[in-house]
Design a protein around this motif. Sequence first.
Motif, PDB file in Angstrom:
ATOM      1  N   LEU A  72      22.234 -19.969 -31.531  1.00  0.00           N
ATOM      2  CA  LEU A  72      20.756 -19.746 -32.144  1.00  0.00           C
ATOM      3  C   LEU A  72      20.677 -18.350 -32.850  1.00  0.00           C
ATOM      4  O   LEU A  72      19.936 -18.222 -33.939  1.00  0.00           O
ATOM      5  CB  LEU A  72      19.739 -19.908 -30.884  1.00  0.00           C
ATOM      6  N   ARG A  75      22.141 -18.589 -35.973  1.00  0.00           N
ATOM      7  CA  ARG A  75      21.394 -19.603 -37.033  1.00  0.00           C
ATOM      8  C   ARG A  75      20.118 -18.761 -37.678  1.00  0.00           C
ATOM      9  O   ARG A  75      19.822 -19.313 -38.671  1.00  0.00           O
ATOM     10  CB  ARG A  75      20.795 -20.697 -36.295  1.00  0.00           C
ATOM     11  N   ALA A 110      21.312 -26.189 -40.389  1.00  0.00           N
ATOM     12  CA  ALA A 110      21.396 -27.450 -39.812  1.00  0.00           C
ATOM     13  C   ALA A 110      22.945 -28.010 -39.819  1.00  0.00           C
ATOM     14  O   ALA A 110      23.235 -28.620 -38.819  1.00  0.00           O
ATOM     15  CB  ALA A 110      20.698 -28.323 -41.086  1.00  0.00           C
ATOM     16  N   THR A 120      23.944 -26.423 -36.427  1.00  0.00           N
ATOM     17  CA  THR A 120      23.466 -27.140 -35.356  1.00  0.00           C
ATOM     18  C   THR A 120      24.461 -28.129 -35.060  1.00  0.00           C
ATOM     19  O   THR A 120      24.960 -28.771 -34.073  1.00  0.00           O
ATOM     20  CB  THR A 120      22.281 -27.522 -35.489  1.00  0.00           C
ATOM     21  N   ARG A 121      24.580 -29.197 -36.113  1.00  0.00           N
ATOM     22  CA  ARG A 121      25.336 -30.251 -36.195  1.00  0.00           C
ATOM     23  C   ARG A 121      26.948 -29.931 -35.785  1.00  0.00           C
ATOM     24  O   ARG A 121      27.264 -30.645 -34.829  1.00  0.00           O
ATOM     25  CB  ARG A 121      25.578 -30.910 -37.599  1.00  0.00           C
ATOM     26  N   GLN A 137      21.053 -34.161 -23.934  1.00  0.00           N
ATOM     27  CA  GLN A 137      19.622 -34.230 -24.353  1.00  0.00           C
ATOM     28  C   GLN A 137      18.740 -33.099 -24.055  1.00  0.00           C
ATOM     29  O   GLN A 137      17.813 -32.698 -25.110  1.00  0.00           O
ATOM     30  CB  GLN A 137      19.242 -35.506 -23.776  1.00  0.00           C
ATOM     31  N   GLU A 144      19.583 -30.548 -26.787  1.00  0.00           N
ATOM     32  CA  GLU A 144      18.820 -30.921 -27.893  1.00  0.00           C
ATOM     33  C   GLU A 144      17.295 -30.307 -28.134  1.00  0.00           C
ATOM     34  O   GLU A 144      16.770 -30.141 -29.094  1.00  0.00           O
ATOM     35  CB  GLU A 144      19.139 -32.375 -28.342  1.00  0.00           C
ATOM     36  N   THR A 145      16.716 -30.265 -27.000  1.00  0.00           N
ATOM     37  CA  THR A 145      15.233 -29.938 -26.988  1.00  0.00           C
ATOM     38  C   THR A 145      15.478 -28.371 -27.267  1.00  0.00           C
ATOM     39  O   THR A 145      14.191 -27.893 -27.487  1.00  0.00           O
ATOM     40  CB  THR A 145      14.590 -30.107 -25.481  1.00  0.00           C
ATOM     41  N   THR A 164      17.948 -26.834 -29.095  1.00  0.00           N
ATOM     42  CA  THR A 164      18.543 -26.318 -30.277  1.00  0.00           C
ATOM     43  C   THR A 164      17.814 -27.285 -31.440  1.00  0.00           C
ATOM     44  O   THR A 164      18.142 -26.936 -32.782  1.00  0.00           O
ATOM     45  CB  THR A 164      20.090 -26.871 -30.477  1.00  0.00           C
ATOM     46  N   GLY A 165      17.085 -28.223 -31.093  1.00  0.00           N
ATOM     47  CA  GLY A 165      16.528 -29.351 -32.170  1.00  0.00           C
ATOM     48  C   GLY A 165      17.665 -30.298 -32.437  1.00  0.00           C
ATOM     49  O   GLY A 165      18.723 -30.046 -32.273  1.00  0.00           O
ATOM     50  N   ALA A 166      17.292 -31.780 -32.710  1.00  0.00           N
ATOM     51  CA  ALA A 166      18.240 -32.575 -32.996  1.00  0.00           C
ATOM     52  C   ALA A 166      19.072 -32.317 -34.256  1.00  0.00           C
ATOM     53  O   ALA A 166      18.455 -31.766 -35.204  1.00  0.00           O
ATOM     54  CB  ALA A 166      17.542 -33.990 -32.820  1.00  0.00           C
ATOM     55  N   GLU A 175      20.281 -32.622 -37.935  1.00  0.00           N
ATOM     56  CA  GLU A 175      19.909 -33.585 -38.734  1.00  0.00           C
ATOM     57  C   GLU A 175      21.229 -33.979 -39.536  1.00  0.00           C
ATOM     58  O   GLU A 175      22.165 -33.427 -39.433  1.00  0.00           O
ATOM     59  CB  GLU A 175      19.265 -32.490 -40.001  1.00  0.00           C
TER      60      GLU A 175
END
Length: 682
Positions: free
Chosen positions: A518, A521, A530, A533-534, A566, A569-570, A572-574, A576
């Motif tokens: 983070l 990022r 993005a 994160t992926r 799960q 991901e809340t 980092t964000g899901a 893309e």
Amino acid sequence: MRLRLSFATLVASIAPLAGHAQQRASTVPLIPEPTVAALAGELSGASAKRNLEFITRQHRMRASKGFRAAADFVAAQAKLYGLQEVTVHEIPADGHSMYGTQKARLAWDPEFAELWEMRVDGGHVTPVARMASFEDAPVILAEDSDSADVTTELVDVGAGTSEKDYAGKNVRGKIVLTSVAPGDVVPLAIDKFGAKGVVSAAQNQPTAWSREDVNAIRWGHLDSFEARHTFAFMVSLKQYRALQERLATGEHITLHAIVRASRHPATYNPVTALIPGADRRGEEIVLSCHLDHQRPGANDNASGCATILEVARTLSALIADGKIARPSRSIRFVWPCEVECTLALFHAQPEMRARFKAVIHMDMVGGGPVTKAIFHVTRGPASLPSFVYDVGQRFGTFVNSESELYAEGTGGRYPFVSGEGGKEALLGDLAEFTMGSDHELYEEASWKIPGIYLNDWPDRYIHTNFDVPGNIDPTKLQRAAFIGAASALFLANLKASDVAALWASMEPSTLRRAATMLDRRATLSPADGAALTRSFLSQQRDAFESIATFAPIPDSVRREATAFFQRLETITGAPEASPPVTGEGAVVFTRNAAVEGPMVVFGYDYLADHTKGRAAPRLLDYQGLRGNGDEYAYEVLNFVDGKRTTREIRDAVSAEYGPVDVSLVADYLRALESARVVRAAK
Ligand SMILES: [Zn+2]
């Protein structure tokens, strides 16, 4: 009175023990506490240092008599310690055999070298002073020097890497004085202008302390594969400056250089030994180091080799005494010469190599305070996600915390302090992947053997005559030995019932990595953010899945991990989906399985040798946020898997080292294609 006093003393000495429960200590991770206690009772940094002292007396050049002496010693000790299958391998070092991407070099055996200053008086030439002696410090003779007996003048050519350095100077038949590495000055000084030899004060491997020790003499090198015969002496900065000053005043300096050294076919002699497993003998956990380098080479790398030997002694003794159970998988010990012997061994012993499940590699693990070393417990590359790195770092954290409590006087049950070593806290750095030693072969995509890399950096005396046993802290050897032994035992015994505890230790470390991600990022463009994160999320999941290569993952643990990812991901964000790509970015490459190994090995560059006439790929000169061209290049090739597009490889390597333009990655992949290392999939 005497009696009462003694009694009082006795009570006082018991008091800290009685208060033991009040003392702070950290929880023993991953392996049973009796195993840690048994290791603490047997591991000896002093024993490791005694072995180190023998190794540091040998000038351990590749395939030389000095290396063989060190190898025979290690083999004898391993036998004495009760290890099995102790073997000193003999693999041709012939100047042409290919071991994957490593072209075997000839052996280099130096026997004698002296550099004398001479006085020329009329027709008489008489010695004035001996400036350098191989007997005193073998590092004075650059590697791959050939025999010579020359009396001639010394000419200062500055760097000597540009024609203008030679303007108005006649160096034919003379010896040149240079500030750069001997190999770099040879094309002009020797080949073009006819000099006989080189005196160099090259200051390689720069650190903040470079040039401070004016008496340090650095290890230098000539090209291993050139047929030409020349020689180079390495001198200290103090000697270099004195010579320069005298030459600048117009003084003539005559030198007599005598060298007896040769390049010739011989054998690489890596040593291997085994602690056989109880029931999964077809799978091996490796402890590795590199046994070569210049005398004394105490931290680099007698330290790593003596430390894995101490792990061998300790595990063998504890198993024989019934204090620990024989591990399920076998534990293999490897003492090679750096990189080239490891590649030679992989190719000479493919069945052995196929049993390797993980490696714990030690290269510089004993630097005391004088070296300014920071100890690292280092992870593997992003191209090879694995739980193994968390195992090493978990034990590193344990020793950090126990040794800190001990040093501060507040507790610590297992500080691993040697009687003749330091008492300070370890404070080892839990580091992301760095290159620079044999672990980069194990972890290369040809083999995919994950590794825990224990290493000091910097060391102000690396590759100099001052890398001496006196700099080595036995406590640090003992701590590295514990991290190595504990990691090896956990990996050798890992079974389904250990997976819950393993995953419990991986969750917090995954969160710490998420925090780092983070941070990074926040500085990136939305597209690069993005992509980061992926890459991050898929690598953490892959690291969890890698457990299954050692033990089945119980359903209950899998459910926990699924819920954890799960929740992650809340934060980092899901991820893309990757944007659609066309052109070069859409090309998928596959690896040619026949070319095993990284492109750059020791003294040989596979890619350059197989793309002669083609411009060097621009990626090799790229400097990213956290990586240089060599690091990007290593990982770009590792990410080639027949599935990832060039754009996806660009994204993955950008996540690891910082954003890089896709055209540089595409250009590098095309260079690899022209060398038949990869090919574009149809
Ligand atoms: Zn090293």
